[in-house]
Design a protein around this motif. Structure first.
Motif: not given
Length: 394
Positions: A124-132, A134-135
């Motif tokens: 979930w944290l990985r996905g949250a980071i991915a929203t900001l 893209s790498t």
């Protein structure tokens, strides 16, 4: 003596005015307050607060770090000017979750590795980071695929967090991470989520119609400690199912006039444990805080009431750059509160849904009385002493 009386009057009146303002005054900017809390939390973590939290409950280290990173992402979603800082801090948090200290309480050989609690929240944290950023997407897709395969290979919707132990809340977080993946990029896990929902509906707690608290080694009834987090993540998975589950949860656990959240359903009683912490008249403070975030996503005015009460009970200390509750003695509590105060779906500009719930208009009255009680007591004692001193002796 006169100076002491006036001092007591001034202090208690200020307490009453402060409490009144926090209950009925304009609500402060959530993100500004959260950033100050995050500054306090960063310093606390660097001083070892996460290791100290681990000594209090099994996931103390993990929760303090993951909520720190997630709150930064929520702040940046609402305030893009914080995006660079949020990505940096959330990645720092992710590194700590994947470190030796972060994985130490968990078992490597489970499927997925380290169990579904660690895998789900980390993803979930990985996905949250991915929203900001893209790498982060490639790693997010890889870990999501690994989680999806574990669900597809299981006959139960609830995967294990520790050997022989499974809690539905952990699987809910993991499935929500798959739903987030499908929302922000090409959908891959629609069938996995549909199958999971079908199995969940077959394994609900018969007494409440909600997801059980624990699934293995045996199912137990619904409890607010896990339900509050479940209700926070279900809207990510299926909005209609989430609304029906939230209504059941609200009816069976929420005390609207307090307001607060019972650990056990209305009509049942029980004792606090390592999950819930100590209960106050049956109310779980931790579940109450987390429920504020779930209510925010559901457009429920209960959110505002719970957070306003938290401002009184928590007695926050606010400085120029930091903010802490309860004198900062329990940073994990600050982390949960900051996460709930800024609750929103990662990458979503909308914090909540249209309001469909109501709250009794008079709920602040008992709290107003509590705020002014010290002033009333001091005034009563002073008045009584004056009357006594003026009474003629016979």
């Amino acid at each position: 003596m006169k100076a002491l009386r006036w001092g007591l009057i001034v202090v208690t009146v200020l307490m009453g005015l402060t409490g009144t303002w926090r209950l009925v005054g304009p609500r402060p900017d959530a993100e500004v307050g959260a950033v100050k809390q995050l500054h306090f939390l960063r310093a606390a973590i660097e001083d070892g607060a996460d290791h100290q939290a681990q000594g209090l409950f099994p996931e103390g280290y993990f929760f303090l770090n993951v909520l720190y990173g997630l709150t930064w992402v929520q702040v940046a979603t609402a305030r893009p000017e914080y995006e660079a800082e949020a990505v940096r801090e959330a990645r720092w948090s992710l590194d700590r979750l994947q470190s030796t200290d972060g994985t130490a309480p968990f078992t490597r050989h489970l499927d997925p590795p380290y169990g579904i609690f660690h895998a789900g929240w980390t993803n979930w944290l990985r996905g949250a980071i991915a929203t900001l950023d893209s790498t982060a997407m490639a790693e997010y897709t890889r870990s999501s695929t690994e989680i999806a395969k574990a669900f597809e290979a299981s006959d139960s919707p609830y995967l294990t967090a520790y050997p022989g132990q499974a809690w539905p809340v952990d699987s809910t977080v993991a499935i929500a991470s798959l739903a987030l993946h499908d929302r922000i990029t090409t959908p891959h896990f629609t069938q996995t989520r549909s199958r999971w929902l079908e199995l969940v509906r077959q394994h609900l707690d018969p007494a409440t119609g909600l997801m059980p608290h624990q699934a293995e080694p045996g199912p137990t009834g619904a409890r607010a400690t896990s339900q509050s987090i479940i209700q926070r993540f279900l809207p990510e998975i299926d909005r209609e199912f989430a609304q029906s589950q939230y209504q059941l949860f609200r009816d069976k656990f929420v005390i609207g006039y307090a307001p607060g959240v019972r650990e056990f359903p209305k009509g049942q009683s029980g004792s606090g444990d390592v999950d819930s912490g100590p209960l106050v008249l049956g109310i779980s403070l931790s579940a109450t805080v987390v429920t504020a975030g779930a209510a925010r996503l559901q457009g429920d005015p209960l959110e505002g009431a719970l957070l306003r009460v938290g401002e009184i009970v928590g007695a926050p200390i606010t400085g120029l750059t930091t903010k802490r509750y309860a004198f900062g003695v329990l940073p994990t509590g600050d982390a949960f509160l900051a996460w709930s105060t800024t609750a929103r779906s990662p990458g979503s500009p909308t914090a909540d849904s249209p309001a469909v719930h109501r709250l009794t208009w008079w709920w602040p009255l008992p709290w107003l009385l509590l705020c002014w009680l010290p002033a009333l007591l001091v005034a009563g004692v002073i008045h009584l002493r004056k009357r006594t001193s003026r009474t003629p002796l016979h």
